[in-house]
Design a protein around this motif. Sequence first.
Motif, mmCIF file in Angstrom:
data_model
loop_
_atom_site.group_PDB
_atom_site.id
_atom_site.type_symbol
_atom_site.label_atom_id
_atom_site.label_comp_id
_atom_site.label_asym_id
_atom_site.label_seq_id
_atom_site.Cartn_x
_atom_site.Cartn_y
_atom_site.Cartn_z
ATOM 1 N N ASP A 438 0.787 -1.238 0.000
ATOM 2 C CA ASP A 438 0.000 0.000 0.000
ATOM 3 C C ASP A 438 0.818 1.286 0.000
ATOM 4 O OD1 ASP A 438 -2.264 -1.520 0.137
ATOM 5 O OD2 ASP A 438 -2.202 -1.591 2.337
ATOM 6 N N VAL A 439 1.806 1.373 -0.865
ATOM 7 C CA VAL A 439 2.517 2.659 -0.973
ATOM 8 C C VAL A 439 1.826 3.473 -2.059
ATOM 9 C CG1 VAL A 439 4.714 3.775 -1.488
ATOM 10 C CG2 VAL A 439 4.685 1.661 -0.179
ATOM 11 N N LYS A 440 1.311 4.614 -1.655
ATOM 12 C CA LYS A 440 0.555 5.434 -2.616
ATOM 13 C C LYS A 440 1.263 6.754 -2.828
ATOM 14 C CE LYS A 440 -4.232 4.032 -2.487
ATOM 15 N NZ LYS A 440 -5.068 3.718 -1.348
ATOM 16 N N PHE A 441 1.351 7.175 -4.094
ATOM 17 C CA PHE A 441 1.960 8.462 -4.408
ATOM 18 C C PHE A 441 1.005 9.200 -5.351
ATOM 19 C CE2 PHE A 441 4.765 10.940 -7.285
ATOM 20 C CZ PHE A 441 5.282 11.813 -6.340
ATOM 21 N N LYS A 442 0.546 10.359 -4.911
ATOM 22 C CA LYS A 442 -0.433 11.132 -5.686
ATOM 23 C C LYS A 442 -1.587 10.231 -6.135
ATOM 24 C CE LYS A 442 2.809 14.596 -7.305
ATOM 25 N NZ LYS A 442 3.628 15.110 -8.376
ATOM 26 N N ASN A 443 -2.183 9.553 -5.181
ATOM 27 C CA ASN A 443 -3.324 8.664 -5.430
ATOM 28 C C ASN A 443 -3.025 7.494 -6.347
ATOM 29 O OD1 ASN A 443 -5.103 9.927 -3.759
ATOM 30 N ND2 ASN A 443 -5.685 11.430 -5.336
ATOM 31 N N GLN A 444 -1.765 7.267 -6.563
ATOM 32 C CA GLN A 444 -1.414 6.160 -7.446
ATOM 33 C C GLN A 444 -0.732 5.062 -6.629
ATOM 34 O OE1 GLN A 444 0.740 7.575 -10.730
ATOM 35 N NE2 GLN A 444 0.634 5.660 -11.850
ATOM 36 N N GLN A 445 -1.194 3.863 -6.787
ATOM 37 C CA GLN A 445 -0.612 2.751 -6.030
ATOM 38 C C GLN A 445 0.728 2.398 -6.675
ATOM 39 O OE1 GLN A 445 -2.284 1.239 -3.395
ATOM 40 N NE2 GLN A 445 -0.405 0.115 -3.001
ATOM 41 N N LEU A 446 1.799 2.447 -5.881
ATOM 42 C CA LEU A 446 3.119 2.118 -6.447
ATOM 43 C C LEU A 446 3.410 0.649 -6.163
ATOM 44 C CD1 LEU A 446 5.099 5.282 -5.273
ATOM 45 C CD2 LEU A 446 4.077 4.853 -7.505
ATOM 46 N N ARG A 447 3.759 -0.071 -7.217
ATOM 47 C CA ARG A 447 4.014 -1.503 -7.024
ATOM 48 C C ARG A 447 5.492 -1.808 -7.152
ATOM 49 N NH1 ARG A 447 -0.775 -3.538 -6.560
ATOM 50 N NH2 ARG A 447 -2.444 -2.466 -7.687
ATOM 51 N N PHE A 448 5.995 -2.409 -6.141
ATOM 52 C CA PHE A 448 7.382 -2.877 -6.176
ATOM 53 C C PHE A 448 7.501 -3.998 -5.153
ATOM 54 C CE2 PHE A 448 7.066 0.348 -2.962
ATOM 55 C CZ PHE A 448 7.880 -0.080 -1.933
ATOM 56 N N GLY A 449 8.532 -4.810 -5.313
ATOM 57 C CA GLY A 449 8.725 -5.899 -4.353
ATOM 58 C C GLY A 449 9.997 -5.654 -3.566
ATOM 59 N N VAL A 450 10.230 -6.509 -2.576
ATOM 60 C CA VAL A 450 11.470 -6.416 -1.813
ATOM 61 C C VAL A 450 12.140 -7.785 -1.833
ATOM 62 C CG1 VAL A 450 12.419 -6.188 0.509
ATOM 63 C CG2 VAL A 450 10.732 -4.537 -0.297
ATOM 64 N N SER A 451 13.394 -7.813 -2.283
ATOM 65 C CA SER A 451 14.152 -9.071 -2.233
ATOM 66 C C SER A 451 15.240 -8.908 -1.198
ATOM 67 C CB SER A 451 14.786 -9.372 -3.582
ATOM 68 O OG SER A 451 13.775 -9.554 -4.532
ATOM 69 N N LEU A 452 15.384 -9.929 -0.345
ATOM 70 C CA LEU A 452 16.273 -9.764 0.807
ATOM 71 C C LEU A 452 17.191 -10.968 0.981
ATOM 72 C CD1 LEU A 452 15.130 -8.340 4.193
ATOM 73 C CD2 LEU A 452 16.295 -10.533 4.181
ATOM 74 N N GLY A 453 18.400 -10.683 1.438
ATOM 75 C CA GLY A 453 19.360 -11.752 1.726
ATOM 76 C C GLY A 453 19.844 -11.627 3.155
ATOM 77 N N ILE A 454 20.020 -12.783 3.837
ATOM 78 C CA ILE A 454 20.461 -12.754 5.237
ATOM 79 C C ILE A 454 21.819 -13.435 5.353
ATOM 80 C CG2 ILE A 454 19.863 -13.437 7.602
ATOM 81 C CD1 ILE A 454 16.969 -13.820 6.653
ATOM 82 N N ALA A 455 22.738 -12.775 6.045
ATOM 83 C CA ALA A 455 24.017 -13.413 6.375
ATOM 84 C C ALA A 455 24.207 -13.275 7.880
ATOM 85 C CB ALA A 455 25.153 -12.731 5.632
ATOM 86 N N LYS A 456 24.670 -14.359 8.522
ATOM 87 C CA LYS A 456 24.651 -14.382 9.992
ATOM 88 C C LYS A 456 26.052 -14.456 10.608
ATOM 89 C CE LYS A 456 21.876 -17.958 9.619
ATOM 90 N NZ LYS A 456 21.440 -17.954 8.234
ATOM 91 N N PHE A 457 26.157 -13.790 11.757
ATOM 92 C CA PHE A 457 27.360 -13.905 12.592
ATOM 93 C C PHE A 457 27.047 -14.896 13.706
ATOM 94 C CE2 PHE A 457 29.357 -12.995 16.615
ATOM 95 C CZ PHE A 457 30.694 -12.825 16.307
#
Length: 763
Positions: A438-457
């Motif tokens: 639900d990110v909206k900019f000037k009444n326009q729904q912006l579509r994007f995804g999030v890709s994530l990588g995890i590295a652990k200590f």
Amino acid sequence: MGTNFKSYLNDVRRDHMVRYYEDHAAYFYGKISASSGALVTYFMTGQFVFLVSSICMIAIMLADVGNIRSYQGIATDKDKSFFSWEHHYTFLSTAFMLILGVWCFFCFTLTSNPFIHLLSVAISLGNVLSLICRNFSNQRILTLQLLAVAVPMLIGILHYGDYRSMILLAFFLPLFASVRDISQRLRDLFRSAEQQSDAKHAFSEQLNTALGSMSHGLMMFDDDMRIKVINTPALNILGIHKDTNCQDQTLDEISQFVDMDSPTSNKVRIMSDALTERLNSANRDKIFKLSDDQFVEITLQMRNEGGCVMVIEEVSERIRYQSKIDQLARFDELTGLYNRRFFRDQANQSLKNRKEKNAAAIMFFDLDDFKRVNDNLGHQAGDFILTSVAERLNELLPDSAFAGRYGGDEFVVFVDAKDCPDGFDALADAIVKTIPKDVKFKNQQLRFGVSLGIAKFPEDGNSIDRLLKLGDLALYHSKSEGKNCYSHFTPELEESLQKRIIIEEDLIGAIRNQEFELYFQPIVRMDNGKTELFEALVRWRHDIHGGISPADFIPIAEDLGLIREIGQWTLHEACKQCSRWPDNVSVSVNMSAVQFQVDSITSSIKNALEQSGLDPKRLEIEITETAVLSDMTHAAVVLDELSELGVRISLDDFGTGYSSLSYLHKLPLDKLKIDKSFVDDLDNSQRSRTLLNGIAALGKALELKIVVEGIETKTQYDLLHDNYDVDLAQGFYFSKPMPASHALKFIQLNSVAAYPPPKAKVA
Ligand code: C2E
Ligand code: CA
Ligand code: CA
């Protein structure tokens, strides 16, 4: 020099005149003794002239008293009336000395009494000696008075004429001469003393000017930390009024006598503490805060004779500037998150000396398709997305975690395991799912995804650079897994990275040196075992690493923008080889999504057909769902063009993507190639069997031919043959991909004896 000297003399004369009038007691003692002496001689001799002498002396003395009184009245106005005072003095004192001389003259001419002689000579000599003290500064007055007393006195002695008076005279002459000499010496001595004092005075004036014009504040303290010197800038910095007497006060004392509640009092107290602190520290430079917006840097220099010199530099501007620079140097201007360098520093700090049991993780993520949003909707929308991401991230992260913006749309998070009670996965999942929502900019729904990588200590690494690298790698993996998801780093990812690096380095050379070769794998009809077409599969002969699989280098070639060149070559080579085969055998060529999106793809295909002279009906293009779905409109246009040419289209790896199936009837497709993974699971997965059945039925309904890939065993073949309505099959069971030279032989053999031998359908 001449004028200076003259003015100097005037100063000395003026000074002496002043001193005479201010300190006249000695002068009067001389006069009283002289007039008394004259009176005594009168009483002893009855000579009237002695009485007159005494009266004249007393008269002059009285005139002088009046003079002195009126002088005291205007003592403050010394300069203006100086010369008139000097004239008074010259006249009266010369007149007095003359009367004294005349009295002496008469003592010698009128009497022969040795006591009177001695008295007159003693009193005169006494007055002569006091002349030196009073008048050495003014040669003229001195000479006048000397002559006035000496001439009548000497004449008198000479006139008396016995040998004892001659001896006396012989002593007197050099005495009078030396009086002038002594006064001259005194004058010189006085002059040099005066000059030295002038030089000192001038020096102290210069020092004062220098201290006042310094841009820094300066305070000099003695052993007891009492102020000996304080310059104007120091007063200004501390807000002390310039008329305040700071001399010999300690800073504490000053802070008490300026208004205790004033900012000045506070500043002086801070300064006093600063002085104590600095005195006890080896490092004598430091910055102190005097008020919210006033900062000073203090430098302390110890004095050999005890005490110290404190130089105070106002550095408020520098501090303000510095904090602005610090802000810019640490934080990302757009999102307010840490910038790349500061994040690295902070994470490094957090990992330093960390015990293995205190696990932590780096989460590296970027926004899928951010470039597209940015390009299509403008940078404002892009910036809006980035700031929204930062805001949401701050809401999601536990307090002790911190985040940075690592590049354009790349973000990174450092989080402690103890702050993630539900585990790293829960946080990663929240980031991936919540941030793009639900990110909206000037009444326009912006579509994007999030890709994530995890590295652990400590599991994956213990340095920040390594964890960042591995996190990035895991992120890359998430992208290749279809984006909008998260992945943990695994050692296999690193291996594939190494492989990728090698491939990246060598790929350009491989194209230039023609290190590629086309292999062909038969696709066989299920009903009669005859080869209907060959799929062209590219091979790279690598000098060091042997054959590199196209599954490895094709995606890299796509990323590096080299796929067009490889694709062109494959297309031409495939058409060329196919044109040598019998007319009933076709060739299929794989077309990557990137290649497919290039506008000139139709003309490239036409060109390859023309050059090889191959009938377009014998060419088939294999495309994947990704190529089609990323831009349906473009796909429809290209596929229509190709289909008009007569080229057939086959949809590769069907069933692996997230197919909506809705496009199937919109595009001019000829074949569906069912992915190998369905065949692998046929033996033991009911789901695979159901899906295969469904897909085959769907294909039939849409009048598409069904090809099954990856048949490796006779069992699989039989299973398919007996249970499913499949048109064509491909796999190692029939043949592995083979070089072009073998393909022709394979066709010849196959046309004689179909392999596998045709089977009757099970009813
Ligand atoms: P693909 O299009 O699905 O090609 C089929 C792959 O499955 C080929 O691998 C083939 O050797 C392999 N294969 C065929 N039958 C069997 C079987 O029974 N068992 C097993 N395990 N594998 C089988 P290959 O040649 O390594 O190609 C891998 C992928 O690389 C291809 O998958 C295709 O996507 C891509 N590729 C190959 N050549 C080209 C090309 O010229 N252009 C483009 N754009 N991509 C190509
Ligand atoms: Ca294929
Ligand atoms: Ca395939």
